[in-house]
Every structure is written in C-alpha cells, then in structure tokens.
Design a protein around this motif. Sequence first.
Motif, PDB file in Angstrom:
ATOM      1  N   ASP A  10       0.867  -1.160   0.000  1.00 33.93           N
ATOM      2  CA  ASP A  10       0.000   0.000   0.000  1.00 33.93           C
ATOM      3  C   ASP A  10       0.913   1.221   0.000  1.00 33.93           C
ATOM      4  O   ASP A  10       2.093   1.128   0.347  1.00 33.93           O
ATOM      5  CB  ASP A  10      -0.889  -0.034   1.254  1.00 33.93           C
ATOM      6  N   VAL A 112       0.180  -0.934  -4.570  1.00 33.06           N
ATOM      7  CA  VAL A 112      -1.262  -1.157  -4.684  1.00 33.06           C
ATOM      8  C   VAL A 112      -1.964  -0.065  -3.889  1.00 33.06           C
ATOM      9  O   VAL A 112      -1.877  -0.033  -2.663  1.00 33.06           O
ATOM     10  CB  VAL A 112      -1.667  -2.544  -4.143  1.00 33.06           C
ATOM     11  N   SER A 113      -2.674   0.832  -4.574  1.00 31.14           N
ATOM     12  CA  SER A 113      -3.205   1.998  -3.890  1.00 31.14           C
ATOM     13  C   SER A 113      -4.535   2.452  -4.478  1.00 31.14           C
ATOM     14  O   SER A 113      -4.743   2.382  -5.694  1.00 31.14           O
ATOM     15  CB  SER A 113      -2.199   3.160  -3.980  1.00 31.14           C
ATOM     16  N   CYS A 134      -3.505   0.967  -9.280  1.00 28.32           N
ATOM     17  CA  CYS A 134      -4.153   2.079  -8.596  1.00 28.32           C
ATOM     18  C   CYS A 134      -5.528   2.327  -9.203  1.00 28.32           C
ATOM     19  O   CYS A 134      -5.910   1.693 -10.186  1.00 28.32           O
ATOM     20  CB  CYS A 134      -3.297   3.333  -8.688  1.00 28.32           C
ATOM     21  N   MET A 153      -9.425   0.787  -6.671  1.00 30.10           N
ATOM     22  CA  MET A 153      -8.431  -0.081  -6.034  1.00 30.10           C
ATOM     23  C   MET A 153      -8.525   0.101  -4.518  1.00 30.10           C
ATOM     24  O   MET A 153      -7.575   0.511  -3.858  1.00 30.10           O
ATOM     25  CB  MET A 153      -7.035   0.242  -6.558  1.00 30.10           C
ATOM     26  N   LYS A 158      -8.257  -4.531  -3.960  1.00 30.69           N
ATOM     27  CA  LYS A 158      -6.820  -4.742  -3.777  1.00 30.69           C
ATOM     28  C   LYS A 158      -6.504  -6.234  -3.697  1.00 30.69           C
ATOM     29  O   LYS A 158      -5.532  -6.707  -4.283  1.00 30.69           O
ATOM     30  CB  LYS A 158      -6.332  -4.054  -2.505  1.00 30.69           C
ATOM     31  N   ASP A 185      -6.928  -2.357   4.110  1.00 33.11           N
ATOM     32  CA  ASP A 185      -5.877  -3.207   3.528  1.00 33.11           C
ATOM     33  C   ASP A 185      -5.991  -4.665   3.963  1.00 33.11           C
ATOM     34  O   ASP A 185      -5.244  -5.514   3.463  1.00 33.11           O
ATOM     35  CB  ASP A 185      -4.490  -2.692   3.929  1.00 33.11           C
ATOM     36  N   MET A 188      -6.216  -7.468   1.324  1.00 36.59           N
ATOM     37  CA  MET A 188      -4.943  -7.647   0.635  1.00 36.59           C
ATOM     38  C   MET A 188      -3.957  -8.406   1.510  1.00 36.59           C
ATOM     39  O   MET A 188      -3.284  -9.344   1.048  1.00 36.59           O
ATOM     40  CB  MET A 188      -4.361  -6.284   0.253  1.00 36.59           C
TER      41      MET A 188
END
Length: 233
Positions: A10, A112-113, A134, A153, A158, A185, A188
């Motif tokens: 992230d 990954v954002s 993203c 995302m 994610k 998050d 993920m």
Amino acid sequence: MTGRRVAFFDVDETLLNTKTMLAFWSYWRHHHAAHGPAVTSGGLTPAQLLTLPREEANRRFWQLFRGVRTEDLMEAGRRWYEEYRRGDGAVIVSALAELRRHQRRGDMVVLVSGSMRACLEPFAAELGADLLLCTEQEQSASGVLTGDVTQSMIGPAKARAVRSVMAGLGAQQRDCFAYGDHASDLPMLQSVGRPVLVGRDPVLRAAAARAGQWRVLPSVAGSLEALREDVAA
C-alpha cells in the motif's frame, strides 16, 4: 518470471507519510484554482469526505476533477510529488527500507493503492517499482476526465488485484508479502502468506494478534534523502 516472490505495498501512510489524494487536492486548488469544482456533486469538501467509509469517499473524490484534462492532471502530479518528496517526513522509513531489501533480493515490488496515477506514478518511477496498481480515472475520447473511474483499487479490489498478479506470475501465496496500514488493507494482507502491518491500526492489530505470525513495523516518518544515504552507507 514464473515462480517469483512478490512484495505488495500500500502507499498512503504505508510508504508515503500522507494521504496523497488530499495532499494533492490542496496543491491542485492552490495552483489550479480555475479548474474543477471545490465540492463534490453532493456538496462535500475533501475534508468532509473523510467522515465517509473509505470506499464511498474514494468514489466521490473523483468528481472534483470532472472536466480536467488528463495531461494537465498528470503534469500537476509530477510537480506535486517533486515538492512533496523534499519534506523531512515524506516517507515511512521502516516500510521503505523493507521495499529496498526486497529489491536487493530480486523480489518483484508492486504498489497497490486507491489513490490516483497522477500522484503515484512519479513515486513508483523513483522507487523503480515493477508494477503500479491504482484507481484509474475515466476520460473521454478527447482526454478529459469525466469524474468517474474505470477501476477502483480499494478494499476487496486490492485483494483481487494481488491474487491476479500472483496467479499470472505463478507466484506462491506462501512466499509473497503485503504491507498495509489501514483496515481497508486487510483483504490484501490476508491474500498473501507473509502479511506485514505498518503502524497501529486497531483492526489490523487485532487480525495480527489472532494470526500470531504477522510482522509489525513502526510508522516513523523520515526523509527520503536520509534513507537513501543510509542505504548507500
């Protein structure tokens, strides 16, 4: 590239010590006041969006750039990042040091954002990240942003992206890493065999305690230049 280990990171408050979309919005309004609305179609300012669930806030945020040319936004993103990166507390030192260790080992590094490409692409380029996943903004045929997105995302998205990358590379879940700081998050982090919590988010702390094997890194901010000097030494 099959069989590679992958480290997924992230960005906001995991690698960069800021919420990039809000930081960029402040920059954008200062330098491009004539472009775009000051509030969303629902009458909310960016600060008020923080009171909403992250997925909803993210969806509404893009309305602020309706009618902006993509090339103008990308150029503003490059200028914002060049200014931001010089700050004494620009990065989360522990997570960025981990990213560099992954690179030295030859692991693939993926950012990954939920933030926008305009903010993230300059950072990804400076890091030498292998892939940037993203939120992607929708644009017209003439290159003007519509205020909608073609790809979000956030949260479960994610996790789906992470699993897709691992499957495409033939990477084993047990060998892959993910780093995140916020409850959003969690999907993920649970998609890999080696999740790492950055900071003290209570939801992630509880998940780490239940699992009993997550690493936890401090979210101490520092200078990008100072970290580069430490690595070089």
